[in-house]
Design an enzyme around this catalytic site. Structure first.
Site, mmCIF file in Angstrom:
data_model
loop_
_atom_site.group_PDB
_atom_site.id
_atom_site.type_symbol
_atom_site.label_atom_id
_atom_site.label_comp_id
_atom_site.label_asym_id
_atom_site.label_seq_id
_atom_site.Cartn_x
_atom_site.Cartn_y
_atom_site.Cartn_z
ATOM 1 N N ASP A 172 -0.584 2.833 2.974
ATOM 2 C CA ASP A 172 -1.194 1.995 3.759
ATOM 3 C C ASP A 172 -0.983 1.766 4.957
ATOM 4 O O ASP A 172 -0.719 0.712 5.816
ATOM 5 C CB ASP A 172 -0.544 0.650 2.948
ATOM 6 N N ASP A 192 -4.072 5.716 0.081
ATOM 7 C CA ASP A 192 -4.841 4.471 0.593
ATOM 8 C C ASP A 192 -4.391 4.227 2.090
ATOM 9 O O ASP A 192 -4.317 2.988 2.420
ATOM 10 C CB ASP A 192 -4.446 3.039 -0.452
#
Length: 333
Positions: free
Chosen positions: A165, A186
Site C-alpha cells: 500500500d 497493492d
C-alpha cells in the site's frame, strides 16, 4: 537549483483555463532546511505557517536532506507547492503502520497541491534484501508513503517508496509525470482518477512462491469517473507480479504503451473478491511492449477498447477537461 513543472502539452489539449489559486503565479516562497536562508527546519512547520483558506500559490522549497517526519497538508490549506531539490537528495521518511488513514508519511487533503523533486518513503516494511520466508501476519502491514485525498494534484519527478500500500491514490484527479513508485502488494491503490505518464514502477519481489499486485483500484460504481491510466513508462523488478486486482466491483486500470518486463504473470489480472462477476471490471492493455506484454494467456474477461474508446483515457479527456493541468505554475529554470 530551482525548478518546477516542465510540461510539454500542446495547445490542442487546452480545453479551458482553471482559475484556482489565482492563476499560475507563485506569490510567496518559504524555504525549509538547515542552511542560513531557511525559515523553518521542518516541512510541517512551513505548512502550518500558511494561512487557512489560502487562494494563491505558495511554494515551500525544501533543501536537500533527509526529513524524518510525518507531513500533513490539512484541508483548509490549498494551493501549496512542495519543491525539493531532486528525488535523489530530498527525502521525507517516516515509519508507521497504525491504520490506512493515519499511517502515511505524507498526507494531503485539500485541492490544488503540487510536488516535485521529492522522495516520499514509509520505511516500516522496507528492507534491503530479499527474503525466502517472511511472516506476513506479524511483520508486513499496510504502510502508506503517501495518502492523496484532494482534487487537482500534480507530482513531477517524485518517488514513492514502500512495500504494501505504498501510494494511497485515494480520491480526486491526480497527474503523475516521470515518477518512481516501488512496492509489491497493492502498492498503487485507491479510488483516484489518475494519470501516470512515463512513470517507472519497481516490484520488490520478496516472495519466490507468490506474485504481488501493482494496483488495487477501487471504482465502486459504473457511474464513477475514477480509474488509473498508465501512459508509457516501465514496469520491472524482481519476482512475479500481477498488474492488478479488483478492490471494488467496477475497478478500472488501463496500461497504454507501457514496457513490461518478464515479471508480469501470464494471466495478468485478478478479480479478487469479485470472481464470477467480472463484467463490471475494466482492465485493459493497449500497445504495450516487452517480454511481459504477451496477452495470449491473460484472463478471458480482460477488456478490449477501440481507438475512440482509448481516446477517452487520454490526459485531456480523462482528467483535464476543465484545463487545470494547463494552468499550473511553470518555471523553466
Amino acid at each position: 537549483m530551482s525548478f518546477l513543472l516542465i510540461l510539454f502539452i500542446s495547445c490542442f489539449f487546452c480545453l479551458g483555463k482553471a482559475t484556482d489559486c489565482g492563476g499560475n503565479n507563485v506569490t510567496q516562497t518559504i524555504i525549509v532546511g538547515k542552511q542560513e536562508d531557511a525559515a523553518f527546519s521542518t516541512i510541517q512547520e512551513a505548512i502550518d505557517s500558511v494561512e487557512n483558506d489560502n487562494d494563491k500559490w505558495i511554494k515551500i522549497h525544501i533543501q536537500a536532506g533527509l526529513y524524518i517526519e510525518r507531513v500533513t497538508i490539512p484541508k483548509e490549506k490549498p494551493c501549496i507547492i512542495l519543491e525539493g531539490e531532486g528525488s535523489s537528495t530530498t527525502t521525507i521518511s517516516y515509519s508507521d503502520h497504525i491504520s490506512m488513514n493515519h499511517s502515511a508519511t505524507f498526507t494531503s487533503l485539500p485541492s490544488n497541491v503540487i510536488a516535485s523533486g521529492i522522495t516520499f518513503k514509509n520505511s516500516y516494511n522496507v528492507v534491503t534484501k530479499r527474503y525466502k520466508y517472511y511472516p506476513v501476519g506479524s511483520e508486513i502491514e499496510p504502510a502508506n508513503a503517501a495518502r492523496l485525498h484532494g482534487d487537482k494534484y500534480f507530482f513531477y519527478n517524485c518517488s514513492f517508496l514502500g512495500y504494501q500500500d505504498t501510494l494511497y491514490d485515494q480520491y480526486g484527479r491526480h497527474y503523475f509525470k516521470d515518477c518512481y513508485i516501488e512496492g509489491e502488494v497493492d502498492f498503487i491503490y485507491g479510488s483516484g482518477q489518475s494519470y501516470y505518464e512515463n512513470c517507472r514502477i519497481n516490484v520488490l519481489g520478496r516472495f519466490s512462491d507468490s506474485a504481488g499486485f501493482v494496483t488495487a483500484q477501487g471504482r465502486s460504481s459504473s457511474d464513477d469517473p475514477d480509474g488509473f491510466v498508465f501512459e508509457g513508462g516501465f514496469l520491472g523488478g524482481n519476482g512475479k507480479v500481477n498488474l492488478g486486482r479488483a478492490w471494488q466491483p467496477y475497478s478500472r486500470v488501463i496500461f497504454h504503451k507501457t514496457y513490461f518486463s518478464s515479471i508480469v504473470t501470464p494471466h495478468g489480472w485478478s478479480a479478487w473478491h469479485y470472481a464470477g462477476n467480472e463484467s463490471g471490471i475494466t482492465y485493459v492493455e493497449v500497445d504495450c511492449g516487452g517480454p511481459g506484454a504477451d496477452t495470449s494467456n491473460r484472463v478471458s474477461w480482460m477488456k478490449k477498447l477501440n481507438t475512440s474508446e482509448i481516446e477517452q483515457f487520454s490526459l485531456a479527456s480523462f482528467i483535464n477537461k476543465d484545463g487545470w493541468v494547463d494552468n499550473l505554475p511553470i518555471e523553466s529554470s
